[in-house]
Design an enzyme around this catalytic site. Structure first.
Site, PDB file in Angstrom:
ATOM      1  N   THR A 133      17.344  39.347  -8.848  1.00  0.00           N
ATOM      2  CA  THR A 133      17.433  38.100  -8.072  1.00  0.00           C
ATOM      3  C   THR A 133      17.771  36.960  -9.037  1.00  0.00           C
ATOM      4  OG1 THR A 133      15.093  37.539  -8.310  1.00  0.00           O
ATOM      5  CG2 THR A 133      15.678  38.936  -6.448  1.00  0.00           C
ATOM      6  N   LYS A 168      -1.047  38.630  -8.947  1.00  0.00           N
ATOM      7  CA  LYS A 168      -0.617  39.962  -8.480  1.00  0.00           C
ATOM      8  C   LYS A 168      -1.760  40.981  -8.588  1.00  0.00           C
ATOM      9  CE  LYS A 168       3.701  38.976  -7.353  1.00  0.00           C
ATOM     10  NZ  LYS A 168       4.094  38.885  -5.935  1.00  0.00           N
ATOM     11  N   ILE A 198      14.131  43.096 -10.996  1.00  0.00           N
ATOM     12  CA  ILE A 198      15.128  43.125  -9.909  1.00  0.00           C
ATOM     13  C   ILE A 198      16.097  41.956 -10.120  1.00  0.00           C
ATOM     14  CG2 ILE A 198      15.440  43.206  -7.389  1.00  0.00           C
ATOM     15  CD1 ILE A 198      13.457  45.346  -8.446  1.00  0.00           C
ATOM     16  N   TYR A 209       0.796  34.365 -13.244  1.00  0.00           N
ATOM     17  CA  TYR A 209       1.506  35.211 -12.272  1.00  0.00           C
ATOM     18  C   TYR A 209       0.804  36.561 -12.154  1.00  0.00           C
ATOM     19  CZ  TYR A 209       5.415  38.122 -10.526  1.00  0.00           C
ATOM     20  OH  TYR A 209       6.208  39.002  -9.823  1.00  0.00           O
TER      21      TYR A 209
END
Ligand code: NDP
Length: 275
Positions: free
Chosen positions: A214, A181, A212, A177
């Protein structure tokens, strides 16, 4: 040293960014939002709908997109439609952009936000998985940008790239990941310089997000990071605001990268999880 200085001078001379955000800036704007079926992308779509933008949403799950589009129309979107498909498919980015071109004949803002699935654990040595994630999280962003650029040049529009603290600082358990990024940071920061040198008035905003709330993020990391995640609704609004103001970077929550305290806290929590 000369080239960056020249770039900066040209930027100051040619590039005038608005200073204050006003939701009316988005009224009637034609915006593509990727990864809009859930999480931050879904919230971005709802804010833009309230601001009366035209929306083209995309993700894989058609049933979810249908619901998000319905909600956007209720909230006041000037128009809202979707295209479903996977960004693992190398032909799909161009399909999405073509849909915008056929529907609107132009584009004002491209919000690149989707991510493919990645596990949160020690790197397992699976190169194929890294390759697949690079396709979804990085190469599709490049492909969408390439396809959308003629329309964005025409409208002097904006590209908003949703990235992460993991694209600025390497931390354990997120190797693949993080690589995708970091790639976004390298590519889009370089492209921004080229736009300035070439007097292309298309802004590029990189959004560097911390934790965040989510559903997917909380499910993946709440057992390791015990700090309270920031609200996705506010995060989404900040993403739109920074894009509209043509800022180079958004850091949300504020200080997510710069604060050494935050970083150490983040890493110490991870070390605790390793015990
Ligand atoms: P979610 O997992 O909630 O949403 C991801 C979106 O991408 C969904 O709409 C999903 O829809 C779509 N998607 C998944 N796989 C594919 C695919 N192969 N092709 C096309 N679309 C796909 O993510 P978040 O809202 O949490 O994150 C949004 C952005 O914010 C990401 O770029 C992420 O890296 C960044 N970020 C988030 C953080 C957080 O804590 N939440 C922290 C730092 C950065 P579907 O499954 O229907 O395809």
């Amino acid at each position: 040293i000369f080239i960056p200085l020249l770039g900066l001078a040209l930027a100051l001379y040619f590039y005038s960014a608005p200073e204050n955000f006003n939701e009316e800036m988005l009224r009637g704007k034609r915006v593509i939002v990727t990864g809009a079926s859930s999480g931050i992308g879904e919230q971005v779509a709802y804010h833009l709908a309230r601001m009366e933008a035209h929306l083209l949403l995309t993700a894989r799950t058609e049933a979810k997109l249908q619901k998000v589009v319905e909600r956007c129309l209720e909230l006041g979107a000037a128009s809202a439609r979707y295209v479903s498909g996977s960004m693992e498919d190398t032909t799909f980015p161009a399909v999405v952009v073509r849909e915008a071109e056929n529907t609107w004949g132009g584009l004002d803002m491209l919000i690149l936000n989707h991510i493919g699935y990645s596990y949160f654990n020690y790197f397992n040595g699976d190169v194929g998985q890294v390759r697949k994630l690079l396709e979804t999280n990085f190469l599709s962003y490049v492909a969408m940008t390439v396809s959308a650029l003629p329309m964005l040049k025409e409208s002097e529009g904006s590209i908003v790239v949703v990235s992460s603290v993991a694209g600025k600082i390497g931390s354990p358990f997120a190797a693949s990941y993080s690589a995708t990024k970091f790639a976004l940071e390298g590519f889009f920061s370089s492209l921004r310089h080229e736009f300035i040198i070439d007097k292309v008035n298309v802004s590029i905003t990189l959004c560097i997000l911390g934790y965040i709330n989510t559903e997917n993020a909380v499910r993946a990391i709440s057992h390791v990071i015990r700090s309270t995640p920031a609200p996705k609704e506010e995060c989404a609004l900040e993403i739109i605001r920074s894009g509209a103001l043509r800022q180079r970077e958004l850091h949300y929550p504020p200080g997510a990268v710069g604060s050494l305290r935050y970083t150490l806290f983040f890493l110490s929590n991870l070390q605790e999880a390793l015990k």
